[in-house]
Design a protein around this motif. Structure first.
Motif, PDB file in Angstrom:
ATOM      1  N   ILE A 141      47.233  40.747 101.343  1.00  0.00           N
ATOM      2  CA  ILE A 141      46.246  39.834 100.725  1.00  0.00           C
ATOM      3  C   ILE A 141      46.417  39.312  99.519  1.00  0.00           C
ATOM      4  CG2 ILE A 141      43.764  39.297 100.307  1.00  0.00           C
ATOM      5  CD1 ILE A 141      44.550  39.080 103.419  1.00  0.00           C
ATOM      6  N   ASP A 142      46.664  40.369  98.479  1.00  0.00           N
ATOM      7  CA  ASP A 142      46.844  39.840  97.055  1.00  0.00           C
ATOM      8  C   ASP A 142      48.132  39.149  97.055  1.00  0.00           C
ATOM      9  OD1 ASP A 142      46.796  40.357  94.256  1.00  0.00           O
ATOM     10  OD2 ASP A 142      48.839  41.406  94.429  1.00  0.00           O
ATOM     11  N   ILE A 143      49.239  39.183  98.073  1.00  0.00           N
ATOM     12  CA  ILE A 143      50.248  38.481  97.977  1.00  0.00           C
ATOM     13  C   ILE A 143      49.984  37.029  98.286  1.00  0.00           C
ATOM     14  CG2 ILE A 143      52.630  37.979  98.859  1.00  0.00           C
ATOM     15  CD1 ILE A 143      52.932  40.880  99.039  1.00  0.00           C
ATOM     16  N   VAL A 144      49.442  37.103  99.427  1.00  0.00           N
ATOM     17  CA  VAL A 144      49.099  35.478 100.121  1.00  0.00           C
ATOM     18  C   VAL A 144      48.201  34.717  99.439  1.00  0.00           C
ATOM     19  CG1 VAL A 144      48.060  34.619 102.223  1.00  0.00           C
ATOM     20  CG2 VAL A 144      49.728  36.316 102.418  1.00  0.00           C
ATOM     21  N   PHE A 145      47.279  35.214  98.749  1.00  0.00           N
ATOM     22  CA  PHE A 145      46.253  34.502  98.019  1.00  0.00           C
ATOM     23  C   PHE A 145      46.586  34.117  96.797  1.00  0.00           C
ATOM     24  CE2 PHE A 145      43.829  35.342 101.679  1.00  0.00           C
ATOM     25  CZ  PHE A 145      42.752  34.655 101.707  1.00  0.00           C
ATOM     26  N   ASN A 146      47.571  34.981  96.094  1.00  0.00           N
ATOM     27  CA  ASN A 146      47.764  34.216  94.812  1.00  0.00           C
ATOM     28  C   ASN A 146      48.812  33.271  95.026  1.00  0.00           C
ATOM     29  OD1 ASN A 146      47.062  35.780  92.283  1.00  0.00           O
ATOM     30  ND2 ASN A 146      47.176  37.636  93.775  1.00  0.00           N
ATOM     31  N   GLU A 147      49.642  33.238  96.064  1.00  0.00           N
ATOM     32  CA  GLU A 147      50.658  32.315  96.119  1.00  0.00           C
ATOM     33  C   GLU A 147      50.093  30.921  96.858  1.00  0.00           C
ATOM     34  OE1 GLU A 147      54.338  34.034  98.065  1.00  0.00           O
ATOM     35  OE2 GLU A 147      54.685  35.305  96.656  1.00  0.00           O
ATOM     36  N   LEU A 148      49.105  31.208  97.701  1.00  0.00           N
ATOM     37  CA  LEU A 148      48.280  30.020  98.161  1.00  0.00           C
ATOM     38  C   LEU A 148      47.821  29.217  97.045  1.00  0.00           C
ATOM     39  CD1 LEU A 148      46.419  31.367 101.443  1.00  0.00           C
ATOM     40  CD2 LEU A 148      48.493  29.772 101.341  1.00  0.00           C
ATOM     41  N   ASP A 149      47.136  30.098  96.092  1.00  0.00           N
ATOM     42  CA  ASP A 149      46.481  29.190  94.997  1.00  0.00           C
ATOM     43  C   ASP A 149      47.682  28.849  94.083  1.00  0.00           C
ATOM     44  OD1 ASP A 149      44.205  28.858  92.825  1.00  0.00           O
ATOM     45  OD2 ASP A 149      45.621  30.042  91.886  1.00  0.00           O
ATOM     46  N   ALA A 150      48.824  29.497  93.865  1.00  0.00           N
ATOM     47  CA  ALA A 150      49.971  28.840  93.194  1.00  0.00           C
ATOM     48  C   ALA A 150      50.214  27.670  93.820  1.00  0.00           C
ATOM     49  CB  ALA A 150      51.110  29.835  93.104  1.00  0.00           C
ATOM     50  N   LEU A 151      50.446  27.433  95.149  1.00  0.00           N
ATOM     51  CA  LEU A 151      51.050  26.351  95.579  1.00  0.00           C
ATOM     52  C   LEU A 151      50.167  25.171  95.318  1.00  0.00           C
ATOM     53  CD1 LEU A 151      51.641  27.555  99.207  1.00  0.00           C
ATOM     54  CD2 LEU A 151      53.312  26.696  97.541  1.00  0.00           C
ATOM     55  N   VAL A 152      48.775  25.149  95.290  1.00  0.00           N
ATOM     56  CA  VAL A 152      47.885  23.906  94.729  1.00  0.00           C
ATOM     57  C   VAL A 152      47.552  23.936  93.494  1.00  0.00           C
ATOM     58  CG1 VAL A 152      47.002  23.861  97.119  1.00  0.00           C
ATOM     59  CG2 VAL A 152      45.733  25.309  95.386  1.00  0.00           C
ATOM     60  N   ASN A 153      47.627  25.001  92.702  1.00  0.00           N
ATOM     61  CA  ASN A 153      47.122  24.887  91.190  1.00  0.00           C
ATOM     62  C   ASN A 153      48.029  25.360  90.054  1.00  0.00           C
ATOM     63  OD1 ASN A 153      44.296  24.138  91.890  1.00  0.00           O
ATOM     64  ND2 ASN A 153      43.882  26.084  92.640  1.00  0.00           N
ATOM     65  N   ILE A 154      49.333  25.395  90.491  1.00  0.00           N
ATOM     66  CA  ILE A 154      50.515  25.612  89.430  1.00  0.00           C
ATOM     67  C   ILE A 154      51.389  24.520  89.677  1.00  0.00           C
ATOM     68  CG2 ILE A 154      52.327  27.316  88.729  1.00  0.00           C
ATOM     69  CD1 ILE A 154      50.483  29.501  89.375  1.00  0.00           C
ATOM     70  N   ASP A 155      51.834  24.000  88.501  1.00  0.00           N
ATOM     71  CA  ASP A 155      53.005  23.099  88.721  1.00  0.00           C
ATOM     72  C   ASP A 155      54.360  23.721  88.587  1.00  0.00           C
ATOM     73  OD1 ASP A 155      55.125  21.280  87.810  1.00  0.00           O
ATOM     74  OD2 ASP A 155      53.968  20.119  86.650  1.00  0.00           O
ATOM     75  N   PHE A 156      55.108  23.647  89.658  1.00  0.00           N
ATOM     76  CA  PHE A 156      56.416  24.553  89.786  1.00  0.00           C
ATOM     77  C   PHE A 156      57.235  24.041  88.951  1.00  0.00           C
ATOM     78  CE2 PHE A 156      55.652  26.804  94.419  1.00  0.00           C
ATOM     79  CZ  PHE A 156      54.294  26.959  93.863  1.00  0.00           C
ATOM     80  N   GLU A 157      57.371  22.925  88.777  1.00  0.00           N
ATOM     81  CA  GLU A 157      58.626  22.301  88.239  1.00  0.00           C
ATOM     82  C   GLU A 157      58.513  22.465  86.427  1.00  0.00           C
ATOM     83  OE1 GLU A 157      60.549  18.001  86.998  1.00  0.00           O
ATOM     84  OE2 GLU A 157      59.139  18.065  88.485  1.00  0.00           O
ATOM     85  N   ASN A 158      57.167  22.490  86.040  1.00  0.00           N
ATOM     86  CA  ASN A 158      57.112  22.935  84.705  1.00  0.00           C
ATOM     87  C   ASN A 158      56.458  24.180  84.378  1.00  0.00           C
ATOM     88  OD1 ASN A 158      57.772  20.089  83.384  1.00  0.00           O
ATOM     89  ND2 ASN A 158      55.814  19.345  84.609  1.00  0.00           N
ATOM     90  N   ARG A 159      56.276  24.939  85.358  1.00  0.00           N
ATOM     91  CA  ARG A 159      55.556  26.293  85.366  1.00  0.00           C
ATOM     92  C   ARG A 159      54.443  26.589  84.557  1.00  0.00           C
ATOM     93  NH1 ARG A 159      58.703  30.614  87.054  1.00  0.00           N
ATOM     94  NH2 ARG A 159      60.689  29.778  87.989  1.00  0.00           N
ATOM     95  N   ILE A 160      53.540  25.656  84.777  1.00  0.00           N
ATOM     96  CA  ILE A 160      52.364  25.669  84.089  1.00  0.00           C
ATOM     97  C   ILE A 160      51.045  25.512  84.951  1.00  0.00           C
ATOM     98  CG2 ILE A 160      53.063  24.797  81.690  1.00  0.00           C
ATOM     99  CD1 ILE A 160      51.994  22.104  82.298  1.00  0.00           C
ATOM    100  N   VAL A 161      49.909  26.230  84.681  1.00  0.00           N
ATOM    101  CA  VAL A 161      48.729  25.836  85.589  1.00  0.00           C
ATOM    102  C   VAL A 161      48.202  24.433  85.499  1.00  0.00           C
ATOM    103  CG1 VAL A 161      46.668  26.568  85.979  1.00  0.00           C
ATOM    104  CG2 VAL A 161      48.156  28.346  85.088  1.00  0.00           C
ATOM    105  N   LYS A 162      47.676  23.809  86.373  1.00  0.00           N
ATOM    106  CA  LYS A 162      47.247  22.759  86.159  1.00  0.00           C
ATOM    107  C   LYS A 162      45.940  22.515  85.631  1.00  0.00           C
ATOM    108  CE  LYS A 162      49.791  21.237  90.699  1.00  0.00           C
ATOM    109  NZ  LYS A 162      49.493  20.636  92.043  1.00  0.00           N
ATOM    110  N   SER A 163      45.740  21.600  85.114  1.00  0.00           N
ATOM    111  CA  SER A 163      44.297  21.291  84.360  1.00  0.00           C
ATOM    112  C   SER A 163      43.231  20.929  85.720  1.00  0.00           C
ATOM    113  CB  SER A 163      44.608  20.195  83.387  1.00  0.00           C
ATOM    114  OG  SER A 163      44.919  18.859  83.988  1.00  0.00           O
ATOM    115  N   ASP A 164      43.780  20.155  86.426  1.00  0.00           N
ATOM    116  CA  ASP A 164      42.736  19.934  87.740  1.00  0.00           C
ATOM    117  C   ASP A 164      43.153  20.801  88.709  1.00  0.00           C
ATOM    118  OD1 ASP A 164      41.602  17.765  86.122  1.00  0.00           O
ATOM    119  OD2 ASP A 164      43.215  16.325  87.006  1.00  0.00           O
TER     120      ASP A 164
END
Length: 290
Positions: free
Chosen positions: A82-105
């Motif tokens: 669960i630690d893997i899945v939920f951190n990665e699900l959140d990353a998919l919607v809330n982290i900008d992969f190209e710039n490697r930063i957390v999104k503001s919205d």
């Protein structure tokens, strides 16, 4: 702050490391199941399937049902997964992969676990549906994050005192479901309960094959616990991690349990596949027709 390559790990195609998914691959409404084989048991009810991908025990199908986009993802067993899945699900919607930063919205996901469980109260019927109002985690996962603000410590403190909980074990933590999402899934078929999330299937749930248990009365202690009318109703292996990480990350989560066994009465479902499919269809209807 930019996330380093060893923190945000991406595959060569830009997908997140374990789930092997790109941001566009998932919907904002997600069903999680433990067993990869159960993913198709859910997606077979979709009107259409647009996407399938799998890696290790993590299988994802995304499709449409009644005009709503839904993903179903297998997590495997246990809160470590669960630690893997939920951190990665959140990353998919809330982290900008190209710039490697957390999104503001931030995007809020709706996540519903559909799983099987064993009851430890005699009045919880086999083949019934139970929604975990609270989850008590024996796994220790939430203690690795700053999480005091989301824990119901008065419940866990009472549990430790009543059961004479061993200091050699992780201190239990308690988290509540998302009440607004729970309301969407309710009907007279659903019972509320408090679910204990265990770190294993055998000894941690009081099962004895060849090994001697450290506490032979563990299940009796869990069954007899009561605090402000709260009793532990059932045992499984993921819900506390789901509730804890979802709340910390700002997502809505509910765990729906199909009760296949009653450890007190010794009963087991005569048709477990039908019981689970009934819960799948019930949950999909509630998620897409309200």
């Amino acid at each position: 702050m930019q996330l380093g390559p060893s923190e945000l790990i991406l595959n060569a195609d830009g997908s997140i490391y374990h789930l092997n998914l790109l941001p566009q691959d998932i919907a904002n409404t997600i069903i999680t199941v433990g067993d990869p084989d159960r993913v198709s048991d859910v997606s077979k009810h979709f009107d259409s399937i647009e996407f399938k991908k799998g890696k290790r025990e993590f299988l994802t199908h995304t499709g449409m049902l009644n005009g709503k986009r839904i993903s179903v993802i297998s997590t495997g067993i246990g809160t470590d997964n669960i630690d893997i899945v939920f951190n990665e699900l959140d990353a998919l919607v809330n982290i900008d992969f190209e710039n490697r930063i957390v999104k503001s919205d931030k995007i809020q996901l709706d996540i519903v676990r559909i799983g099987t469980s064993g009851a430890i109260q005699s009045d919880v019927a086999v083949d019934s549906f139970l929604l975990s109002e609270f989850a008590m985690g024996f796994d220790g996962l939430l203690h690795t994050y700053q999480s005091d603000t989301i824990q119901h410590k008065e419940i866990s403190k009472a549990f430790v005192q009543q059961t004479n909980w061993s200091s050699n074990k992780s201190v239990p933590y308690v988290v509540k479901c998302d009440e607004s999402l729970a309301q969407q899934l309710l009907s007279n078929r659903i019972r509320f309960g408090t679910t204990a999330t265990n770190i294993g299937f055998y000894g941690p749930q009081g099962r004895k094959l060849r090994l001697t248990l450290a506490d032979e009365s563990l299940n009796n202690k869990i069954t007899s616990f009561e605090h402000d009318s709260i009793k532990i109703t059932n045992l499984e292996m993921e819900t506390s991690g789901i509730y804890g990480l979802s709340k910390l990350l700002g997502h809505r989560a509910v765990s729906m349990n199909c009760i296949l066994a009653n450890r007190v009465t010794g009963e087991f479902s005569k048709n477990p596949q039908k019981a689970v499919d009934d819960l799948i269809q019930y949950t999909l209807e509630k998620l897409t027709n309200t």
